[in-house]
Design an enzyme around this catalytic site. Sequence first.
Site, short mmCIF file in Angstrom:
data_model
loop_
_atom_site.label_atom_id
_atom_site.label_comp_id
_atom_site.label_asym_id
_atom_site.label_seq_id
_atom_site.Cartn_x
_atom_site.Cartn_y
_atom_site.Cartn_z
CG HIS A 69 65.35 51.16 58.87
ND1 HIS A 69 66.12 52.31 58.89
CD2 HIS A 69 64.37 51.38 57.96
CE1 HIS A 69 65.62 53.18 58.02
NE2 HIS A 69 64.57 52.63 57.44
CD GLU A 72 68.56 50.29 61.17
OE1 GLU A 72 68.74 50.75 60.02
OE2 GLU A 72 67.97 50.94 62.06
NE ARG A 127 66.44 51.32 54.47
CZ ARG A 127 67.13 52.33 55.05
NH1 ARG A 127 68.18 52.07 55.78
NH2 ARG A 127 66.76 53.58 54.88
CG ASN A 144 63.38 57.07 58.96
OD1 ASN A 144 62.51 57.76 59.51
ND2 ASN A 144 64.66 57.36 59.06
CG HIS A 196 67.00 54.44 62.70
ND1 HIS A 196 66.54 54.00 61.49
CD2 HIS A 196 66.05 55.28 63.17
CE1 HIS A 196 65.36 54.56 61.24
NE2 HIS A 196 65.03 55.33 62.25
CB SER A 197 71.99 50.32 64.73
OG SER A 197 71.77 49.18 63.91
CD GLU A 270 71.28 55.70 62.10
OE1 GLU A 270 71.70 54.53 62.27
OE2 GLU A 270 70.44 56.01 61.23
#
Lengths: 309, 95
Positions: A69, A72, A127, A144, A196-197, A270
Amino acid sequence: PLDTNTFNYASYHSLDEIYTFMDLLVAENPNLVSKLEIGRSTENRPLYVLKFSTGGTNRPAIWIDTGIHSREWVTQASGVWFAKKIVQDHANNEGVASILETMDIFLEIVTNPDGFAFTHTKNRLWRKTRSKHSGSICVGVDPNRNWDAGFGEAGASANPCTETYHGPYPNSEPEVKSIVDFVKSHGNIKAFISIHSYSQLLLYPYGYKTAPAPDQQELHELSAKAVAALSSLYGTKYTYGSIITTIYRASGGTIDWTYDQGIKYSFTFELRDTGRYGFLLPAKQIIPTAEETWLGLKVIMEHARDNMY
Amino acid sequence: TETFVGHQVLRVVPKSDEDLQKVQELQALEHLQLDFWLAPRGLGVPVDIRVPFPSVQPVKAHLEAAGVSYSIMIEDLQALVDEEQMEMLRSSRQL
């Protein structure tokens, strides 16, 4: 001249700067690091994977990816830091050096280069990928939600204009298909970690169904250890569990597919933010975020090494 | 280039099923162009929503009318984006 010791890990970098970093790291460590191109993105950018190997052929391996993404940013920045850390550990014969005696590590730092370039030039909060599928009035697919694991079921959107659009068919995105092909052709990946974040979570399958993963107990116990190690550095609080019980139903997800391929140690991190900046985490938090994440990653990698299957 | 002048990021921590439902209603209102940074996940878990300038008042009115409390996590999103750009510029200049 710039080298990976003068590179600024406490700052965000453009796609070209990260590509330059990769080339420097390979040039400085020809016996440990190589750069593979596993495919091309929609806009024909190379999909580079760094391979860390001390020899052998088709050794059991660990896969780590960041930046699927694109907005991020702390994840790609952490991926750069991870790459340097692996080289340093190997040079100092500490940390993951012992893992590299028997396993290879693959690291894809910019997993969605088209989206990442777009965040630097046109829209910081982009994203998705930048694909354009016939019949879609909007651009991009959520990479994702595009994997062949519960694809198209509840937990993704069929509307091309939403952030969680699953795409016209599984693996429609070359950024996804390239990893699928790589995992299948390598055939000996034992741990797969997609980063991810934000929201400080450590997640394991499944997201597309409520049925617990066959290895759920081991994955849960391993998550507890990994989170304890991560939190020990700066006290960053993490929650852990399966995707569907910890956050929500999400279909077509990366680690559901890798787990269904038989890669038992499939996890999603995350990373930070602790609730102030979201995707705009200040650059001064890059290194502490990467450092604490690395402690969690190391627990998972060592467990995979010690519990070969 | 997309700018975010006037955009705010609101944080809602649903305390009841009614709160959760009100937030999920917002997800369905596509004309508001909301960007859910953290999607609704359950009670007591933050939901972060990027709200474009034209939608800020309607969204706040929707939440306040339903008695759903919220906080402003990012008051001026563009300022944060500008700050990040400046930091990158400083860093590459140092280089």
